[in-house]
Design an enzyme around this catalytic site. Sequence first.
Site, PDB file in Angstrom:
ATOM      1  N   HIS A 129       6.566  29.420  -2.866  1.00 24.09           N
ATOM      2  CA  HIS A 129       6.260  28.021  -3.188  1.00 24.09           C
ATOM      3  C   HIS A 129       5.538  27.337  -2.034  1.00 24.09           C
ATOM      4  O   HIS A 129       5.534  27.829  -0.905  1.00 24.09           O
ATOM      5  CB  HIS A 129       7.547  27.249  -3.515  1.00 24.09           C
ATOM      6  CG  HIS A 129       8.501  27.126  -2.360  1.00 24.09           C
ATOM      7  ND1 HIS A 129       9.252  28.182  -1.899  1.00 24.09           N
ATOM      8  CD2 HIS A 129       8.807  26.081  -1.560  1.00 24.09           C
ATOM      9  CE1 HIS A 129       9.982  27.801  -0.872  1.00 24.09           C
ATOM     10  NE2 HIS A 129       9.725  26.517  -0.637  1.00 24.09           N
ATOM     11  N   ASP A 167       5.588  23.385  -0.289  1.00 24.35           N
ATOM     12  CA  ASP A 167       6.594  22.325  -0.321  1.00 24.35           C
ATOM     13  C   ASP A 167       6.108  21.070  -1.033  1.00 24.35           C
ATOM     14  O   ASP A 167       5.009  20.591  -0.801  1.00 24.35           O
ATOM     15  CB  ASP A 167       7.075  22.007   1.089  1.00 24.35           C
ATOM     16  CG  ASP A 167       8.037  23.086   1.573  1.00 24.35           C
ATOM     17  OD1 ASP A 167       8.711  23.700   0.710  1.00 24.35           O
ATOM     18  OD2 ASP A 167       8.095  23.333   2.774  1.00 24.35           O
ATOM     19  N   HIS A 192       5.162  29.991   0.957  1.00 24.76           N
ATOM     20  CA  HIS A 192       6.166  30.674   1.765  1.00 24.76           C
ATOM     21  C   HIS A 192       7.375  31.053   0.922  1.00 24.76           C
ATOM     22  O   HIS A 192       7.548  30.545  -0.192  1.00 24.76           O
ATOM     23  CB  HIS A 192       6.572  29.826   2.969  1.00 24.76           C
ATOM     24  CG  HIS A 192       7.179  28.510   2.585  1.00 24.76           C
ATOM     25  ND1 HIS A 192       6.424  27.419   2.209  1.00 24.76           N
ATOM     26  CD2 HIS A 192       8.479  28.110   2.503  1.00 24.76           C
ATOM     27  CE1 HIS A 192       7.218  26.407   1.928  1.00 24.76           C
ATOM     28  NE2 HIS A 192       8.470  26.797   2.082  1.00 24.76           N
ATOM     29  N   ARG A 233      14.987  20.913   8.734  1.00 27.77           N
ATOM     30  CA  ARG A 233      13.637  20.825   8.169  1.00 27.77           C
ATOM     31  C   ARG A 233      13.147  19.378   8.124  1.00 27.77           C
ATOM     32  O   ARG A 233      13.871  18.473   7.722  1.00 27.77           O
ATOM     33  CB  ARG A 233      13.654  21.383   6.751  1.00 27.77           C
ATOM     34  CG  ARG A 233      12.295  21.361   6.100  1.00 27.77           C
ATOM     35  CD  ARG A 233      12.346  22.123   4.806  1.00 27.77           C
ATOM     36  NE  ARG A 233      12.386  21.196   3.704  1.00 27.77           N
ATOM     37  CZ  ARG A 233      11.849  21.438   2.505  1.00 27.77           C
ATOM     38  NH1 ARG A 233      11.262  22.594   2.269  1.00 27.77           N
ATOM     39  NH2 ARG A 233      11.922  20.565   1.554  1.00 27.77           N
TER      40      ARG A 233
END
Length: 280
Positions: free
Chosen positions: A95, A97, A247, A262
Amino acid sequence: MEIQPISGAIGAEITGVDLAALEVDEFAALHKALLDYGVISIHGQALTADQQIAFARRWGDIHAHPYLSGLDGNPEIIEIVKEAGEPNRFGAHWHTDQVFTPAPAMATMLLAREVPPVGGDTLFTDLYAAYDALSDGMKRMACRLRTVNTYDKGTTRSKRMGAKVLEPEKEAVPAVHPLVRVHPETGKRALYINDTRIMRRFEDMTEAESKPLLDFFLTHETRPEFTCRVRWQVGTLGLWDNRRLMHLALDDYQGHRRVMHRITIKGTPTIGVDPSEFPT
Ligand code: SIN
């Protein structure tokens, strides 16, 4: 500062820099490295939450996740936790983000807080290379397609991450993007594809009609020669460009805990290619 590529396609490791005390010219070099390599990793960065947030703000405003809440006291940081033995995981499919928002995150930063003794790497693949490797006929068709993307509130995260989902009973709102995305800084074209858990179908088509082509693009896009792998140590900071890369978090460390902090950086609405460049 030294920049060492980690594969023939994408990715670089950077040494000789302290992200808590970054000079202006060092930031410019990191920015260039991000555009050149797509993903950069820097080991040995024992940043506090405030220092991580300050470093993130140098790249732009922070993108608040529309469906997940952040850390108490530092809502800018989403804590990605997988406990030892947990079967579920976060991000363990290909995917980019926040493709499910109208202006997906420009970049994502992970700071490794706890890592398994081995495993738990993140894989990346280059969407420029994937576009360039298509035939002219497929490029012509791809430039005319738009994708419908919807966040999966349900199945792909641990119990603890699941507790962070905002309004779990409410349907996520889909976002539409061009399949071929023009990178706003480099002008290069990326085949902007995701796993069908998020990228559900093409605009004006059903899921059943879309799936064979989406499957083709996903297989094409994850050819090993387009990829690299980032290995984490406690204190590794990884930063990647979501406008160019997909990723996947590898789920190969059963029995161990992994904790990442994150932050995502705000992006801009996606831009496609003018189809008149490809007459039928
Ligand atoms: C993510 O998908 O943003 C997380 C990747 C990872 O945990 O390696």
